[in-house]
Design an enzyme around this catalytic site. Structure first.
Site, PDB file in Angstrom:
ATOM      1  N   ASN A   9       0.868  -1.177   0.000  1.00  0.00           N
ATOM      2  CA  ASN A   9       0.000   0.000   0.000  1.00  0.00           C
ATOM      3  C   ASN A   9       0.908   1.231   0.000  1.00  0.00           C
ATOM      4  O   ASN A   9       1.548   1.525   1.003  1.00  0.00           O
ATOM      5  CB  ASN A   9      -0.876  -0.045   1.263  1.00  0.00           C
ATOM      6  N   TRP A  10       0.945   1.920  -1.147  1.00  0.00           N
ATOM      7  CA  TRP A  10       1.879   3.050  -1.253  1.00  0.00           C
ATOM      8  C   TRP A  10       1.338   4.332  -0.626  1.00  0.00           C
ATOM      9  O   TRP A  10       2.031   5.352  -0.605  1.00  0.00           O
ATOM     10  CB  TRP A  10       2.244   3.289  -2.723  1.00  0.00           C
ATOM     11  N   LYS A  11       0.084   4.326  -0.212  1.00  0.00           N
ATOM     12  CA  LYS A  11      -0.517   5.528   0.403  1.00  0.00           C
ATOM     13  C   LYS A  11      -0.290   6.731  -0.526  1.00  0.00           C
ATOM     14  O   LYS A  11      -0.330   6.572  -1.741  1.00  0.00           O
ATOM     15  CB  LYS A  11       0.050   5.724   1.810  1.00  0.00           C
ATOM     16  N   HIS A  95      -9.110   0.853   5.408  1.00  0.00           N
ATOM     17  CA  HIS A  95      -7.799   1.048   6.056  1.00  0.00           C
ATOM     18  C   HIS A  95      -7.965   1.989   7.250  1.00  0.00           C
ATOM     19  O   HIS A  95      -8.775   2.921   7.200  1.00  0.00           O
ATOM     20  CB  HIS A  95      -6.819   1.636   5.040  1.00  0.00           C
ATOM     21  N   GLU A 167      -4.907  -5.281  10.832  1.00  0.00           N
ATOM     22  CA  GLU A 167      -3.862  -4.290  11.060  1.00  0.00           C
ATOM     23  C   GLU A 167      -4.101  -3.619  12.400  1.00  0.00           C
ATOM     24  O   GLU A 167      -4.929  -2.703  12.500  1.00  0.00           O
ATOM     25  CB  GLU A 167      -3.892  -3.239   9.950  1.00  0.00           C
ATOM     26  N   GLY A 173       3.050   1.873  10.840  1.00  0.00           N
ATOM     27  CA  GLY A 173       4.024   2.955  10.679  1.00  0.00           C
ATOM     28  C   GLY A 173       4.772   3.302  11.951  1.00  0.00           C
ATOM     29  O   GLY A 173       5.467   4.320  12.017  1.00  0.00           O
ATOM     30  N   SER A 213       3.973  -2.574  10.197  1.00  0.00           N
ATOM     31  CA  SER A 213       5.432  -2.693  10.318  1.00  0.00           C
ATOM     32  C   SER A 213       5.971  -4.054   9.855  1.00  0.00           C
ATOM     33  O   SER A 213       6.905  -4.588  10.448  1.00  0.00           O
ATOM     34  CB  SER A 213       5.877  -2.367  11.742  1.00  0.00           C
ATOM     35  N   GLY A 234       3.096  -1.316   4.262  1.00  0.00           N
ATOM     36  CA  GLY A 234       3.133   0.118   3.997  1.00  0.00           C
ATOM     37  C   GLY A 234       4.553   0.555   3.684  1.00  0.00           C
ATOM     38  O   GLY A 234       5.043   0.391   2.569  1.00  0.00           O
ATOM     39  N   GLY A 235       5.229   1.091   4.694  1.00  0.00           N
ATOM     40  CA  GLY A 235       6.563   1.673   4.516  1.00  0.00           C
ATOM     41  C   GLY A 235       7.543   0.807   3.741  1.00  0.00           C
ATOM     42  O   GLY A 235       8.193   1.275   2.795  1.00  0.00           O
TER      43      GLY A 235
HETATM   44  P1  PGA Z   1       3.350  -0.008   7.716  1.00  0.00           P
HETATM   45  O1  PGA Z   1       1.856   0.264   7.163  1.00  0.00           O
HETATM   46  O2  PGA Z   1       3.818  -1.291   7.045  1.00  0.00           O
HETATM   47  O3  PGA Z   1       4.131   1.177   7.292  1.00  0.00           O
HETATM   48  O4  PGA Z   1       3.231  -0.165   9.191  1.00  0.00           O
HETATM   49  C1  PGA Z   1       0.934  -0.767   7.002  1.00  0.00           C
HETATM   50  C2  PGA Z   1      -0.359  -0.242   6.434  1.00  0.00           C
HETATM   51  O5  PGA Z   1      -0.732   0.906   6.722  1.00  0.00           O
HETATM   52  O6  PGA Z   1      -1.045  -0.957   5.676  1.00  0.00           O
END
Ligand code: PGA
Length: 252
Positions: A9-11, A95, A167, A173, A213, A234-235
């Site tokens: 998920n690149w947000k 999300h 999640e 994050g 994470s 995410g990250g």
């Molecule tokens: P993260 O984000 O891997 O940066 O914790 C996960 C997400 O928001 O789907």
């Protein structure tokens, strides 16, 4: 055996050029994926170009959100048929950032899930508790409510078309991952709720992803768990080397 699903998920990150370069690079590294599915969710602006870049590859494009109506006076919104038209195959729904920053309630999430299913988009339906809810021992109640209300009026025959993503909001994050035991415990609970709400056969086919994470160094231990069938990243999904390392996970 559920086919694992790894989704990035690149947000609100990456231009069209950056997105297409990443998509091509990733598709080149994994010309054939025999035992796992891989999805990337760029911002809307890059979705169509990424879908084109991925055509013929074994990696699929996803959207990060949608509106439940097909069309109309909804400035700034994007509908399921528009996503399907852009070549999108999956869509992330519910999300925690949508829920906390943009007012996505369980009821809205439900409408979005039904819209996605109408257009044959595979929803990645996100649920999870906040830190305050976990500390107040409400995790299971919150998860059950999100599932019940989110899946309201979705026929049992459609349940296997979903992917779920657990999640924990406190792990997104933050660098804090739920322990594998904490994650497995909730994943097993999710599978049991799905079984109770629908039926065992359908529930047994739903991939339940863990998100929060996820990194190359924890994906292997997460994927060993019996009810963890993938990851929503995410990250670490923004960087080609770390995402490729996650995609390559080995759970043997
Ligand atoms: P993260 O984000 O891997 O940066 O914790 C996960 C997400 O928001 O789907």
């Amino acid at each position: 055996m559920i086919r694992p699903l790894i989704a990035a998920n690149w947000k609100m990150h990456k231009t069209i050029t950056e997105s297409v370069d990443f998509a091509r690079d990733l598709a080149g590294r994994f010309p054939e994926l025999k035992d796992r599915d891989v999805v990337i969710a760029p911002p809307f602006t890059a979705l169509s170009a990424v879908a084109q870049a991925l055509r013929g590859s074994s990696i699929f494009p996803a959207a990060q959100n949608l509106h439940w109506e097909d069309q109309g006076a909804y400035t700034g919104e994007i509908s399921a048929p528009m996503l399907a038209d852009s070549g999108c195959r999956y869509v992330i729904i519910g999300h925690s950032e949508r829920r906390t920053l943009f007012g996505d309630t369980n009821e809205r999430v439900n409408r979005k899930l039904r819209a996605a299913l109408r257009y044959d988009l595979k929803p990645i339906f996100c649920i999870g508790e906040t830190l305050a809810e976990r500390e107040a021992a409400q995790t299971f109640d919150i998860i059950e409510k999100q599932l019940k209300e989110g899946l309201n009026n979705i026929p049992t025959s459609d349940i296997r078309r979903l992917a779920l993503a657990y999640e924990p909001v406190w792990a997104i994050g933050t660098g804090k991952t739920a322990t594998t035991e904490q994650a497995q415990e909730v994943h097993e609970f999710i599978r049991n709720v799905l079984t109770t709400l629908h039926d065992r056969d359908q529930a047994a086919q739903v991939p339940i992803l863990y998100g929060g994470s996820v990194k190359p160094d924890n994906i292997g231990t997460l994927m060993i768990q019996p009810d963890i069938n993938g990851a929503l990243v995410g990250g670490a999904g923004l960087d080609i080397e770390s995402f490729a390392a996650i995609v390559r996970f080995d759970n043997t």
